[in-house]
Motif scaffolding. Structure first.
Motif, short mmCIF file in Angstrom:
data_model
loop_
_atom_site.label_atom_id
_atom_site.label_comp_id
_atom_site.label_asym_id
_atom_site.label_seq_id
_atom_site.Cartn_x
_atom_site.Cartn_y
_atom_site.Cartn_z
N TRP A 47 61.52 54.31 60.06
CA TRP A 47 62.09 54.36 58.71
C TRP A 47 62.37 55.95 58.40
O TRP A 47 63.35 56.33 57.75
N ARG A 48 61.34 56.69 59.10
CA ARG A 48 61.91 58.44 58.93
C ARG A 48 63.02 58.72 59.55
O ARG A 48 64.11 59.17 59.00
N VAL A 49 63.34 57.99 60.60
CA VAL A 49 64.67 58.22 61.50
C VAL A 49 66.02 57.82 60.65
O VAL A 49 66.94 58.27 60.40
N GLU A 56 69.28 59.83 53.17
CA GLU A 56 68.47 59.00 52.13
C GLU A 56 67.04 59.69 52.20
O GLU A 56 66.64 59.84 53.14
N PRO A 57 66.31 59.44 50.81
CA PRO A 57 64.89 59.79 50.94
C PRO A 57 64.16 59.00 51.86
O PRO A 57 64.37 57.88 51.79
N ASP A 58 63.15 59.49 52.52
CA ASP A 58 61.92 58.59 53.13
C ASP A 58 61.42 57.58 52.33
O ASP A 58 60.68 58.09 51.52
N PRO A 59 61.56 56.55 52.57
CA PRO A 59 60.87 55.33 51.73
C PRO A 59 59.55 55.44 51.93
O PRO A 59 58.89 55.67 52.98
N ASP A 60 59.01 54.95 50.46
CA ASP A 60 57.36 54.83 50.70
C ASP A 60 56.92 53.96 51.72
O ASP A 60 57.81 52.90 51.73
N VAL A 61 55.88 53.84 52.25
CA VAL A 61 55.43 52.97 53.15
C VAL A 61 55.44 51.64 52.87
O VAL A 61 55.68 50.69 53.58
N ASP A 62 55.01 51.43 51.41
CA ASP A 62 54.88 49.69 50.84
C ASP A 62 56.42 49.73 50.21
O ASP A 62 56.31 48.47 49.76
#
Length: 165
Positions: A47-49, A56-62
């Protein structure tokens, strides 16, 4: 070591009629199966990649809806090569008795032009089980798994960026 279990994938692919790129993993990890979504291990860099590559902003884990929306905004479909298999824990190396995913479900609905495999296991399984169905050669990318310590985040991101551009 954990015993073998026959496990079904457990959640749906991400795609819509605008998806042009299909990213395939091998089979969900224990944490992904528990979270009922892809790359549920916070140590996995997928998701970070993707967020970095897509600007895009890094999405929250949940934030599963946010992760799904991010991919779809950029024409990216996401699934795994395997629908069910015998597996020990999260070990790709232990996978056996594979039932491949019905990838035609995506290729019938979306104009997929390229397939990217997240790691060598996904690439090997794709060539064996799904290439005959899609007829699309896949590009095998370095795994975003934390087990792939040889690829740092920056190098991994640049390699994925090159494949997605």
């Amino acid at each position: 070591m954990a015993e073998y279990q026959h496990i079904s994938h457990g959640f749906k692919p991400v795609f819509d009629e605008r998806s042009r790129v299909l990213v395939l993993g091998s089979f969900p990890s224990v944490l992904s199966r528990e979270n009922r979504f892809y790359y549920g291990n916070p140590q996995n860099r997928f998701w970070r990649v993707m967020a970095t590559v897509l600007g895009e902003p890094d999405p929250d884990v949940d934030d599963i809806p946010g992760k799904r929306a991010m991919l779809l905004r950029h024409g990216i479909a996401l699934w795994d090569v395997i629908e069910s298999c015998d597996v020990r824990g999260s070990s790709d190396a232990s996978i056996r008795n594979v039932v491949p995913a019905d990838v035609a479900r995506i290729t019938r609905a979306a104009p997929i032009r390229s397939v990217l495999c997240n790691g060598g296991t996904a690439g090997h399984l794709y060539r064996r089980w799904l290439l005959p169905v899609t007829g699309i050669e896949a590009e095998v990318l370095p795994s975003t798994s934390p087990a792939n310590a040889a690829w740092g985040l920056e190098r991994l991101t640049e390699r994925w960026r090159a494949a997605l551009s």
